[in-house]
Design an enzyme around this catalytic site. Structure first.
Site, PDB file in Angstrom:
ATOM      1  CB  THR A  93      -0.886  -0.021   1.265  1.00 20.91           C
ATOM      2  OG1 THR A  93      -1.838  -1.051   1.108  1.00 20.91           O
ATOM      3  CG2 THR A  93      -1.586   1.308   1.528  1.00 20.91           C
ATOM      4  NE  ARG A 116     -10.511  -5.547   3.546  1.00 24.28           N
ATOM      5  CZ  ARG A 116      -9.381  -4.847   3.594  1.00 24.28           C
ATOM      6  NH1 ARG A 116      -8.990  -4.150   2.547  1.00 24.28           N
ATOM      7  NH2 ARG A 116      -8.632  -4.840   4.663  1.00 24.28           N
ATOM      8  N   GLY A 125     -11.198  -1.485   2.939  1.00 24.32           N
ATOM      9  CA  GLY A 125     -10.258  -1.391   4.062  1.00 24.32           C
ATOM     10  C   GLY A 125     -10.219   0.002   4.657  1.00 24.32           C
TER      11      GLY A 125
HETATM   12  N1  ASP Z   1      -4.488  -1.230   4.830  1.00 28.04           N
HETATM   13  C1  ASP Z   1      -4.749  -1.853   3.563  1.00 28.04           C
HETATM   14  C2  ASP Z   1      -6.117  -2.487   3.609  1.00 28.04           C
HETATM   15  O1  ASP Z   1      -6.439  -3.111   4.599  1.00 28.04           O
HETATM   16  C3  ASP Z   1      -3.755  -2.895   3.182  1.00 28.04           C
HETATM   17  C4  ASP Z   1      -2.307  -2.594   3.481  1.00 28.04           C
HETATM   18  O2  ASP Z   1      -1.968  -1.502   3.915  1.00 28.04           O
HETATM   19  O3  ASP Z   1      -1.464  -3.480   3.273  1.00 28.04           O
HETATM   20  O4  ASP Z   1      -6.822  -2.424   2.647  1.00 28.04           O
END
Ligand code: ASP
Length: 349
Positions: free
Chosen positions: A218, A246, A248
């Site tokens: 990310t 979903r 995040g």
């Molecule tokens: N925080 C991101 C999510 O849960 C994923 C990540 O940062 O690796 O979508």
């Protein structure tokens, strides 16, 4: 109110200088009288990538840092620095954002992003977009051109249609990479094995992530410009093998992204469900505002005492230019620079 205070401090400092009294630099100024600026960015928390990938990730972070610094050195805005840094990283297949985004359980990509202006508290986010090459730019337009904060899925796509060619569109397969397809195959094999063994609970955690050869990827950026304004932004493909619809923490203001000139700017990375549950971005800002905690302490409290071990990491930037980059995972791709000449690019501890 804050800028009034800053102006007053600048006035007092320059008055003291003209009368020859030695004094501390005004808020927002370096000792040489130049306006302060600072920037930090991340390319995801998780396991450190293998050596060859690590080198490529570091090179990409260095370029991204220079893009942001270029904006800030020309007295550009934090919002522009954040957007341009993230656009660059969204185009790099090494990161789980834009091109290189992970696959969901249906073998498709649904992308999330958000941006926030610490000066106005204006903010915008998009979730589960499938054809937008730079989700961070669409998020900024949600902030600037609508009265809403978050547009999702088909609605966000319709908004992109309305905006027209400024927002570049691509086929969903444009985001495909072999690296992420292998990650999906591994994750699905692991889940299949678990359900054959009768364990259907299978919560999505970072602790049992199969991505041992990979960072999560990310991307995020926080910036303080020479006008004294903070901004934060985050962009992601989410989690490999995520269920339909979903969403995040990355597009959620107060969770994965937050900025307020009165406190700090935050961009998080890691297990999104945990970052939402504990309102990580707002939580840290609130500790500064209500408990008067120093930024570093507030980050430690939330990252290491509220979240669980291995949940992720974050970058934080105080209104005074203080940069904190911390994580509870094995590593986090990160970079920072400021007007004092600090420059740092790292992945591991
Ligand atoms: N925080 C991101 C999510 O849960 C994923 C990540 O940062 O690796 O979508």
């Amino acid at each position: 109110m804050f800028s009034e205070l800053r102006n007053r401090r600048s006035f007092l400092a320059s008055a003291a200088l003209t009368t020859g009294i030695a004094c501390m630099p005004a808020i927002g100024q370096e000792k040489n009288g130049k306006q302060r600026f600072a920037i930090a960015l991340h390319g995801g928390a998780g396991q450190s990538p293998r050596d060859d990938t690590a080198k490529a990730v570091e090179a990409a972070l260095a370029k991204a840092l220079d893009i942001g610094l270029d904006v800030l050195k020309k007295d550009g805005t934090s919002l522009d620095a954040v957007e341009q840094v993230i656009r660059f990283l969204e185009d790099d297949p090494l990161f789980n954002a834009g091109r290189g985004a992970c696959f969901n359980a249906d073998g498709k990509h649904e992308l999330d992003a958000s941006i926030m202006d610490g000066h106005t508290l204006g903010c915008g986010g998009v979730a589960a977009v499938t054809t937008v090459r730079h989700p961070i730019s669409l998020a900024r337009l949600v902030m600037e051109k609508t009265k809403h904060v978050l547009l999702t899925s088909d609605g966000a796509e319709k908004f992109a249609d309305e905006i027209g060619p400024t927002i570049e569109r691509v086929e969903n397969s444009w985001f495909d990479t072999d690296r992420q397809r292998r990650a999906l195959e591994r994750e699905q094999a692991r889940e299949g094995k678990q359900s054959r063994l009768g364990d259907t609970s299978s919560p999505l955690t970072t602790h049992d992530s199969p991505l041992t050869d990979s960072h999560f990827g990310t991307v995020g950026c926080v910036s303080l410009d020479t006008h004294g304004n903070l901004a934060a932004g985050t962009s992601t493909g989410g989690r490999t093998n995520k269920k339909f619809g979903r969403v995040g923490d990355s597009p959620i203001i107060g969770a994965g992204t937050y900025a307020n000139n009165a406190t700090c700017a935050i961009s998080g990375t890691g297990l999104g469900e945990q970052f939402i549950r504990h309102a990580v971005g707002f939580n840290i800002s609130a500790r500064l505002a209500y408990l008067k905690q120093p930024l570093k302490d507030a980050v430690t409290e939330v990252l290491h005492k509220t979240l669980d071990p291995d949940d992720g990491g974050l970058i934080a930037l105080g209104a005074d230019g203080m940069i904190v980059m911390d994580f509870s995972t094995a590593g986090m791709a990160r970079a920072a620079a400021d007007s004092t000449g600090r420059r740092e690019i790292k992945i591991g501890r």
